[in-house]
Design an enzyme around this catalytic site. Sequence first.
Site, mmCIF file in Angstrom:
data_model
loop_
_atom_site.group_PDB
_atom_site.id
_atom_site.type_symbol
_atom_site.label_atom_id
_atom_site.label_comp_id
_atom_site.label_asym_id
_atom_site.label_seq_id
_atom_site.Cartn_x
_atom_site.Cartn_y
_atom_site.Cartn_z
ATOM 1 N N LYS A 23 36.302 25.517 44.525
ATOM 2 C CA LYS A 23 37.541 25.169 43.815
ATOM 3 C C LYS A 23 38.744 25.510 44.701
ATOM 4 O O LYS A 23 38.780 26.563 45.335
ATOM 5 C CB LYS A 23 37.604 25.951 42.492
ATOM 6 C CG LYS A 23 38.746 25.505 41.568
ATOM 7 C CD LYS A 23 38.695 26.271 40.238
ATOM 8 C CE LYS A 23 39.793 25.820 39.283
ATOM 9 N NZ LYS A 23 39.796 26.593 38.028
ATOM 10 N N SER B 36 40.414 23.612 33.957
ATOM 11 C CA SER B 36 41.013 23.175 35.198
ATOM 12 C C SER B 36 40.004 22.828 36.290
ATOM 13 O O SER B 36 40.302 22.033 37.172
ATOM 14 C CB SER B 36 41.954 24.253 35.734
ATOM 15 O OG SER B 36 41.237 25.418 36.099
ATOM 16 N N SER C 122 38.266 27.454 32.046
ATOM 17 C CA SER C 122 38.306 26.508 33.165
ATOM 18 C C SER C 122 36.988 26.305 33.894
ATOM 19 O O SER C 122 36.854 25.359 34.670
ATOM 20 C CB SER C 122 39.379 26.918 34.177
ATOM 21 O OG SER C 122 40.661 26.618 33.654
#
Lengths: 499, 501
Positions: free
Chosen positions: B80, B155, B179
């Site tokens: 990420k 996210s 997330s």
Amino acid sequence: MLSYEEIIEKYEPALGLEVHVELGTKTKMFCGCPTEFGAEPNTQVCPVCLGMPGALPFVNERAIESTILIGLALNCSIAPWSRFARKNYFYPDMPKNFQISQYDEPICTDGYLDVEYETPEGMKTFRIEIERVHMEEDTGKSLHVGGATGRIHGAEYSLLDYNRAGIPLVEIVTKTVLGTESYAPQIAKAYVKELRDILRTLGVSDVKMEQGSLRCDANISLSPRGSGKLGTRSETKNVNSLRSVERAITSEMHRHAQRLEAGERVVQETRHFQEDSGTTRSGRSKEQAEDYRYFPEPDLLPVAPSAEWIEQLRGQLPERPSAHRARLQQLWQVPDKEMAAMINAGVVGVVEETVAEGADPTKARTWWLGEISRVANEREVEVVEMPITPKDVAEIIALVAAGDLTDKLARQVVEGVIAGEGSPAEVIAARGIKVVSDEGELVAAIERAIAAQPDTAQKVRDGNIPAAGALIGAVMKDTKGQADAARVRELLLGLLGQS
Amino acid sequence: MSELIYKSAAQLSESLAKKEVSAREVTQAHLDQIAKVDKAVQAFLFVDTEGALAQADQVDAARAKGENLGPLAGVPLALKDILAQEGIPTTCGSKILAGWRPPYSATVVKKLRAAGVVILGKTNMDEFAMGSSTENSAFGTTQNPWDLKRIPGGSGGGSAAALAAFEAPLAIGSDTGGSIRQPAALTGTVGVKPTYGGVSRYGVVAFSSSLDQVGPCARTVLDTALLHEVIAGHDDYDATSINAPTPPVVAAAKRADVKGMKIGVIKELSGDGYESGVSERFEESLEILRSQGATIEMVSCPNFDYGLAAYYLIAPSEASSNLARFDAMRYGLRVGDDGSRSAEEVMSMTRAAGFGREVKRRIILGTYALSAGYYDAYYGSAQKVRTLITQDFAKAFSSVDVLVSPTTPTVAFPIGEKSNDPVAMYLSDVATIPVNLAGVAAMSLPAGLSEGLPVGFQIIAPAMKDDRLYQVGAALERELAAKWGGVLTTKAPKLISAAGA
Ligand SMILES: [Zn+2]
């Protein structure tokens, strides 16, 4: 305009002092960067103290230890649990745009420091109550280039140096100090000085005001006598020497009184002390509206020193400066008044060091309180800031004791050392200072003096001993002051049949 | 060779150890898949082709020399874009960091490198992890591989989509309010938010420091455990990291047994607002666990109702402070510096241009909540709710071993559906947020499909009992996979190859 005496008659001063101390830890508060002073800009930085995205702080244990030591030395309670908080505001020299500090849960609270001050009515002790001692990190430095003032307005550009960012700072805040009356400026100075001595003795900071490792913000307010409430205070920053503490407060007292007398209000604001004029100028007046949005620092755990650790640190506390001074007074057999003079002049430490270098305590005291203090006064600096070391003074005292220097010559040597001409030995060599001890040369000079003033010589022969002074003076002049006056007198009286 | 991309990390690990396949081959297969499908999925913001192959070659060389390698050496991973990786663009989904190449690596990245895990690149995310759909990314929305017209969750939608699109067998996410788990649920993958403090946050761009936690993502429970073990553990650089051994997550995943365990169903995380398909898959999963020997009981956590509100005060408050550092002075975007403007003006112009709408909204919310005069009512009250929610969990865990709920109230929604309704978007995380507020551990794993879209099943365990997630999750997964003929992602529509064709 009111005189100072009139101000005190009408108003009661209330003091508040905030002292910031840079701790002398080898590494920064929340990262492993070195803290050395004066390195090339931005060479002592890392992701943490530059506030890089993702970087996190970790606490320097030594900084906590130093803060606890300071708290204990100032008779504070040490909180079993305290927290760091974020103080949020934007400023280019603050990498994260928040400062890690402590807010409503400081590590040390409720202490005091007794300050001794020699007043015309004798030695008095003033107890300065300490509200809190807390830890925080220092900011970087901005250098504004171009423009007339060196300030941010009008500068062409600014340079940022983050070497100082993250250096551990301890803030020591007093409660409102009342009852110092006309001595308010002197007590403020004496407090900072005493604090500085304590911090130096603790070994937690090099406490150099001129390098900014000890900084003082001085708050003062005046309240009309009998009003029963405190007046509006101003906070003066940029007070970079002990002498400035006293001057800044005196100046602010005059300024406040003038406003109050004119029926104006004192504005609560930050002011900056100006060394050259000895006055303050207004800084940011929006200070009051600043909202720092403090909240507990989520990246750090609470500080929870164990009771055992605190007691262990208490056991490490060195002798308190006041107790230390009492012991020295006893040891050196110094009368109270003399001791008070030494304390007020701030020379106890240097005298002690001079004695440690082998000098006689009385001689050491005389030099530091006399000649060196006199020059310091002329230069408007603190005695301890004079460019002469206890070792230099001890050396000079030893030379006098050995008869290699007269008192007068010794003064010249001291003068030379202070003037930056080098060590005592270098000054003696460079200035060609030496005691004229060649008796033949001396006797010749005395004979010249007798020949030049036959009437005076006759008076001495007739038993008028004080008249010899004129002849001795002539000999000293003849030898450019390098002769030992006592020996000249001896020889002269001998030659004139008076020995 | 393309078969390699359908293998689990555990299977790849075995083949690599037996030298049936090289790390370079495995890496190349995934790079090829990225080249093939990522135009359609847009999971990656940056693909480090050269770096990944170089890492793979290092692993192969080490293996050839007979060096002792960890189980994940040579297995590729999608990172990420919230984690700093030295020299590799790290944007956090924001224009304000476009072009920034960190001078240092996050602790998790260092651990991955030390374990020989091959980092393929950086995945898309909502800007600064603020969002539930990746629509708040400054660099475009990631598409859900199950239906390219739908969001993949957020996210960490990029990491989850990369797994579902077989671009990587492993991924790293970060979870502040869901997330990791919400995208896992919406893409039919597995994601774990470890106990707060279980994985170092050093080098993870902070959103909300007291809630953020990095965690492992994969397509199977065992793979997730293998990755968990690599990234977890104490870190001197993160003061909030827990100094205790990592729970035995891999052993728990292999044990996969719930006999005699007590499982609590959270009453407050069901009913109104939960789609019927979601509730049905949830009930079916409960039935499986019961049939495997677990006791199921209802548990009430009354304060969870205030979780979302508390979260939207605490997270923005911390974010408003954490994001203050993006000021154009030291790194990242700089706008308006033409020599005529002050530093303050440049800061202000940069932040106005560099932050997206949602980030600005939260900075303003947080700044307000921390202001003098409002602090007690907002931030202060939210912290009290947080304490109450933590107490709800403590009470619940005194009678059950784990808690369960649907991960999200709905399946993946169409792109654009909620982007103009922040509150509707915020509700996506209603079931995941209480976990972050209390700092406990949680997993989302696939429970099946509803109208062709994945449904997530959430398991919650007490702090530092992360192993229980894997024990329960693996048991459930075993039964479900048997029913489906493989893990859920193998049932994904042929959409992916169609998209790539
Ligand atoms: Zn540093």
